[in-house]
Design an enzyme around this catalytic site. Structure first.
Site, PDB file in Angstrom:
ATOM      1  CG  ASP A 122      16.496  38.340  -7.093  1.00 25.07           C
ATOM      2  OD1 ASP A 122      16.454  39.011  -6.035  1.00 25.07           O
ATOM      3  OD2 ASP A 122      15.574  37.597  -7.445  1.00 25.07           O
ATOM      4  CE  LYS A 171      13.379  29.667 -13.679  1.00 25.89           C
ATOM      5  NZ  LYS A 171      14.482  30.444 -13.114  1.00 25.89           N
ATOM      6  CE  LYS A 211       3.392  29.812  -8.159  1.00 27.82           C
ATOM      7  NZ  LYS A 211       3.885  30.493  -9.322  1.00 27.82           N
ATOM      8  N   GLY A 212       9.291  29.012  -8.801  1.00 26.74           N
ATOM      9  CA  GLY A 212      10.260  30.053  -9.136  1.00 26.74           C
ATOM     10  C   GLY A 212       9.581  31.330  -9.549  1.00 26.74           C
ATOM     11  N   GLY A 213      10.374  32.251 -10.011  1.00 26.51           N
ATOM     12  CA  GLY A 213       9.874  33.566 -10.416  1.00 26.51           C
ATOM     13  C   GLY A 213       8.762  33.488 -11.444  1.00 26.51           C
ATOM     14  CG  LEU A 244      12.535  19.911  -7.003  1.00 26.58           C
ATOM     15  CD1 LEU A 244      13.801  20.093  -7.827  1.00 26.58           C
ATOM     16  CD2 LEU A 244      12.833  19.031  -5.793  1.00 26.58           C
ATOM     17  N   GLY A 272       7.293  30.259 -12.740  1.00 26.52           N
ATOM     18  CA  GLY A 272       6.760  28.914 -12.982  1.00 26.52           C
ATOM     19  C   GLY A 272       7.220  27.932 -11.922  1.00 26.52           C
TER      20      GLY A 272
END
Ligand SMILES: *[C@@H]1O[C@H](CO)[C@@H](O)[C@H](O)[C@H]1NC(C)=O
Ligand SMILES: *[C@@H]1O[C@H](CO)[C@@H](O)[C@H](O)[C@H]1NC(C)=O
Ligand SMILES: *[C@@H]1O[C@H](CO)[C@@H](O)[C@H](O)[C@H]1NC(C)=O
Ligand SMILES: *[C@@H]1O[C@H](CO)[C@@H](O)[C@H](O)[C@H]1NC(C)=O
Ligand SMILES: *[C@@H]1O[C@H](CO)[C@@H](O)[C@H](O)[C@H]1NC(C)=O
Ligand SMILES: *[C@@H]1O[C@H](CO)[C@@H](O)[C@H](O)[C@H]1NC(C)=O
Ligand SMILES: *[C@@H]1O[C@H](CO)[C@@H](O)[C@H](O)[C@H]1NC(C)=O
Ligand SMILES: *[C@@H]1O[C@H](CO)[C@@H](O)[C@H](O)[C@H]1NC(C)=O
Ligand SMILES: *[C@@H]1O[C@H](CO)[C@@H](O)[C@H](O)[C@H]1NC(C)=O
Ligand SMILES: *[C@@H]1O[C@H](CO)[C@@H](O)[C@H](O)[C@H]1NC(C)=O
Length: 879
Positions: free
Chosen positions: A694, A597, A577-579, A575, A581
């Site tokens: 954030d 995640k 790419k997070g902070g 879905l 992973g």
């Protein structure tokens, strides 16, 4: 000191934000440079003469008024001297500066009366450092330039430094600037006490005062030259000044030497008081090109007594000769004498001399835990007593109103023994942290308007007398509002047993249990069996209740790694790419879609933030916050399983990346209004409150019904409320959205989220990038500000709205956005105010019927108001 690369980047962006495209001096780390009296709404400014960045003193001092020196004198001085703060109220007024414990600082305060009040007077008042007298300040136009400067080198004994101005007679104390510069620990050492500046001269015929950036520590070096007996030596070569004292290159490039070859080099001064102890630092470098048969060697004598013998200055390298024990001068007359030795063919030379006197600060500061707790009380209740400044207990004559202290033992810090805040119109709950003042024996909060219940910990505290009478909305235990030593027994008051209280307790205990289980299990990673049926039922239970009532979360929301593999169909669909992973699509129970995640194992900080996020999400439930379905914590395999947000993030929709149509104004307004509610819940609905840190359009996610939910709490932090101080060392957040004040002060605050939210608002109004270097003003807030000032309102609105909006609601949103991005946090609204305002906008947008033809005229009327308001300060107009 470490330089965080991200910090540097943000630093650069920060300057871009304010249009100050100057080279960022890496050396200003730890500097505090306050322009006292600078308006709170003014952004920090770069002083081109010194290269220093000055900020307003607002936020460092709670009292005082601001003024400017007389117009006629303005040409004589530069910033930061032009403005000042004066203290007409109270006897002691203090600046509170956050410092690093056990670090040596150069602290400098400057005072210029400048006839600011038109009374043409001279002022006399005292300057204190914490509980101790630092200096008697005398402002006089007859001094050099009329500037009075006090400087001291001091090692901090706690994490805060109080600089206090004290009224001693009729004069109103003033201050124009306050500077703090960290020094290398192993310099300017004393046997005891701090070093009060007497003078710092370099020997040159130049008339230049040398300071930062030439001096990395921003020491000020004043030229001095006795032309009758000295001749000047200079060099264009680089002098290696890298001994620990680091005198500036330009100081070391010149020196004085006696004209007469055999004469001594003499330098004399007076000490005040004449009995003062002194420390001396002399800086030398051989800057003359010596012949092969030449030698320069000298003896240093202080008042005729050997100080150092047989010294040879090094060629183009700095040596410093300094006191290790304090000296005195008979009658207060000091002479330092440099004598050529018998081996020397050349007369002595010297480049610079610094002299300090010792002040022994004998008064100990109040116990730091007590200070922290009492400040907490002050903040919680908003106690605005003018004398609640500086050290609470000492000096004795300035003890805070309502406090009693025990400072009978001079070798231990004073402690607070009683607190009387009776009849002070206090509102709110009775905080638990009152119990953290160990020595506190009496707490009198009678006659206020406190609410809630009395914390158990206070009731159980040994030896404590607690008086809470006359708080009619307070639920006193067993109806007793006077409580002594864990055995209350006084008048009955309204006893209301609130079911809510016990429910809250269950929730708290449940969460605590869940957390305990989560983190205990971390220690035995590979212990999970195959998915159990209870896991499955719990998840579906959670789903049915999640959106409305808070549920008690338990360990059954924990998934095994094999379940994660199964639910993501072996990580089939990415879905995003997070902070730290990848995020995968998954399905739980064959029906419920989830976003998984995965924490990449290489991520070093990961586990800490993972824990933070689990901890947080487990206790946070709100319809506008992305909910946690479960998590996996199995050895290296860490993942968070969220509810799936079918419609991606707000940003994609703004850009039209989702293939669908661009969101219209009303939908955008609804989305931000919902996001605001989520954020408001974090600030006010959570205990302890939280800062998201954030907030941005990519963290506003949309479910299948376009309901907005805030995501990504990885950076969130709770406010330190009870006992615990948290120092944020790394500024987190996303460039462009980051609160400039937070960046500057590193002071975490819910208003930092308000700033970021303001940026989100500007984005949905303008559909412009947050930072765009090709714009007149790269940062969106500045750009909008400029456009508003120009009255060019229409050009900021997203053309994709095609006029389909209620102008009133757009202008209102613009105003709101601009007040949210006020450079000063004090000027920003709270999230509760933002929610109210956005809901009103939404209501007016929803009720819009047949008025769009009116838009043009309505818009232009509003635009004039807006530009007038925003031309000066970014404050919303009063309604
Ligand atoms: C100083 O630190 C305290 C606690 O960490 C914080 O609450 C306060 O806001 C800070 N003050 C400034 C001016 O940064
Ligand atoms: C500075 O030195 C003192 C003693 O010399 C020591 O106690 C203190 O921890 C040092 N501080 C730092 C920041 O190194
Ligand atoms: C301050 O100035 C006054 C008046 O000139 C003088 O009497 C007094 O001694 C001065 N005090 C100090 C500390 O210099
Ligand atoms: C200056 O002197 C120090 C110590 O003697 C030495 O480490 C350094 O390399 C020198 N720097 C230069 C530029 O010569
Ligand atoms: C230098 O100082 C010493 C000690 O005070 C004194 O004896 C001598 O006369 C002085 N010399 C000159 C040239 O002033
Ligand atoms: C040193 O040598 C130079 C010539 O190289 C000479 O003129 C000078 O007198 C000598 N100085 C001494 C002190 O011997
Ligand atoms: C103050 O504290 C000391 C111990 O530090 C204790 O002996 C003394 O009794 C206390 N005085 C009062 C008035 O509580
Ligand atoms: C409390 O409020 C009353 C009424 O508003 C006011 O008269 C009084 O001065 C206040 N007391 C304090 C200590 O602020
Ligand atoms: C608390 O304050 C009230 C009102 O000032 C006073 O009557 C009472 O004696 C005080 N109680 C204690 C325990 O100090
Ligand atoms: C006291 O607090 C209650 C509830 O918070 C409020 O309704 C009431 O107006 C307050 N009374 C005063 C005198 O402030």
């Amino acid at each position: 000191m470490k330089t965080h690369p991200q910090g540097l980047l943000l630093c650069v962006l920060f300057f871009i934000t304010f249009g100050l495209l100057h080279l960022v001096e890496a050396g200003q780390e730890g500097f505090i440079s306050l322009d006292c009296g600078l308006s709170a709404s003014e952004p920090p400014y770069f002083d081109s003469t010194t290269g220093l960045t000055y900020t307003t003193d607002n936020g460092f001092v709670q009292s005082g008024k601001t003024s400017r020196i007389d117009k006629e004198m303005e040409s004589t001085y530069n910033k930061p001297i032009l403005q000042l703060r004066y203290f007409p109220e109270g006897v002691r007024n203090c600046y509170t500066l956050n410092v690093t414990l056990g670090t040596k600082y150069l602290i400098r305060a400057s005072f210029v009366y400048g006839n600011y009040d038109g009374l043409n007077k001279e002022l006399e008042f005292d300057l204190y450092l914490g509980p101790n007298l630092w200096a008697n300040v005398n402002t006089s136009m007859y001094l050099t330039n009329g500037v009075t400067t006090e400087e001291i080198i001091h090692s901090t004994k706690s994490k805060v430094l109080q600089v206090c101005l004290i009224k001693t007679g009729t004069s109103i104390p003033i201050i124009n600037s306050l500077d703090l510069r960290p020094l290398i620990n192993d310099t300017y050492n004393t046997q005891s006490g701090s070093l009060k500046y007497l003078f710092r001269n370099y020997f040159s015929t130049s008339r230049r005062i040398i300071r930062y950036p030439n001096d990395v520590n921003d020491r000020h070096w004043y030229p001095f030259f006795d032309e009758d007996v000295w001749t000047e030596l200079t060099t264009n070569l680089i002098v290696n000044s890298s001994n620990v004292y680091h005198p500036p290159q330009s100081v070391m490039a010149s020196a004085a030497t006696p004209i007469s070859k055999n004469a001594p080099f003499n330098f004399s001064w007076s000490l005040i008081p004449s009995t003062a102890k002194l420390y001396m630092y002399m800086h030398f470098a051989e800057i003359q090109t010596l012949q092969a048969n030449d030698t320069r060697q000298l003896d240093v004598l202080l008042n005729g007594i050997n100080f150092y013998t047989g010294f040879r200055p090094k060629t183009l390298a700095t040596s410093t000769i300094f006191s290790t024990i304090p000296d005195t001068c008979e009658g207060g007359k000091c002479t330092v004498e440099l004598l050529k030795t018998s081996k020397s063919t050349l007369p002595p030379l010297c480049s610079a001399l610094e002299v300090f006197t010792v002040i022994d600060f004998l008064g100990l500061e109040t116990n730091q835990d007590d200070v922290f707790a009492i400040k907490n009380i002050q903040n919680t209740y908003g106690v605005s007593k003018i004398n609640w400044q500086g050290d609470p207990c000492v000096p004795k004559q300035f003890i805070w109103d309502g406090l009693n202290c025990n400072n009978s033992d001079i070798s231990t810090p004073p402690i607070i023994t009683s607190l009387d805040l009776s009849n002070n119109n206090l509102t709110g709950g009775v905080p638990e942290f009152l119990a953290s003042i160990k020595s506190l024996l009496v707490i009198n909060l009678s006659g206020n308007n406190l609410t809630g219940s009395v914390p158990q910990i206070l009731l159980q505290k040994k030896g404590l007398t607690l008086n809470l009478e006359g708080n009619i909305y307070l639920n006193c235990p067993d109806g007793s509002c006077v409580h002594e030593d864990g055995n209350g027994g006084a008048k009955k008051k309204n006893v209301v047993v609130l079911v809510v209280v016990s429910i809250a307790l269950v929730v708290v205990l449940g969460t605590a249990l869940a957390l305990f289980l989560v983190f205990r299990k971390r220690k035995t990673p590979h212990s999970e069996g195959p998915p159990s049926s209870s896991t499955q039922t719990q998840v579906s239970d959670a789903r049915t209740t999640r959106s409305s009532d808070p549920i008690i979360v338990n360990k059954n929301r924990r998934f095994t790694y094999s379940e994660v593999v199964k639910m993501t169909n072996n990580f089939e669909k990415i879905l995003g790419k997070g902070g730290f992973g990848m995020v995968y699509h998954g399905t739980v129970n064959d029906t419920e879609q989830v976003a998984v995640k995965m924490l990449s194992p290489s991520s070093s900080q990961g586990y800490k933030e993972f824990k933070a996020e689990v901890e947080l999400l487990l206790r946070v439930h709100h319809k506008n916050l992305v909910g946690l379905v479960g998590y996996c914590d199995e050895g290296e395999n860490l993942s968070l399983i969220y509810e799936y947000m079918a419609n991606g993030d707000l940003k994609e929709h703004m850009l039209g990346n989702q293939g669908g149509s661009i969101l219209d104004w009303k939908t955008r307004l609804k989305i931000v209004a919902e996001s605001a509610q989520g954020l408001e819940y974090l600030h006010n609905g959570c205990k302890p409150p939280m800062v998201h840190r954030d907030v941005k359009t990519t963290n506003i996610l949309l479910d299948e019904h376009f309901q907005a939910k805030l995501a990504d709490f990885g950076l969130s932090r709770s406010f330190p409320i009870e006992g615990e101080t948290r120092v944020d060392t790394v500024v987190a957040g996303t460039p462009g959205y980051l609160d400039p004040e937070y960046y500057r002060t590193n002071w975490l605050n819910e208003k930092s989220d308000v700033y970021s939210f303001g940026i989100v608002l500007l984005e949905i109004i303008t559909n412009q990038p947050v930072i765009n270097q090709s714009r007149e003003k790269p940062h969106i807030a500045e750009w909008v500000g400029v456009m508003l000032t120009k009255g060019d309102i229409k050009s900021i609105i997203d053309p994709k709205f095609s006029g389909d909006y209620d102008a009133g609601s757009v202008w209102r949103a613009v105003e709101l956005a601009m007040s949210c991005v006020n450079p000063s946090s004090i000027g920003r609204p709270t999230m509760s105010q933002v929610v109210i305002e956005l809901n009103e906008c939404l209501a007016s947008e929803n009720s819009r019927k047949g008025i769009s033809q009116n838009m043009e005229s309505k818009g232009s009327i509003r635009s004039t108001e807006v530009s007038m308001n925003f031309g000066t300060e970014y404050t919303p107009e009063a309604r």
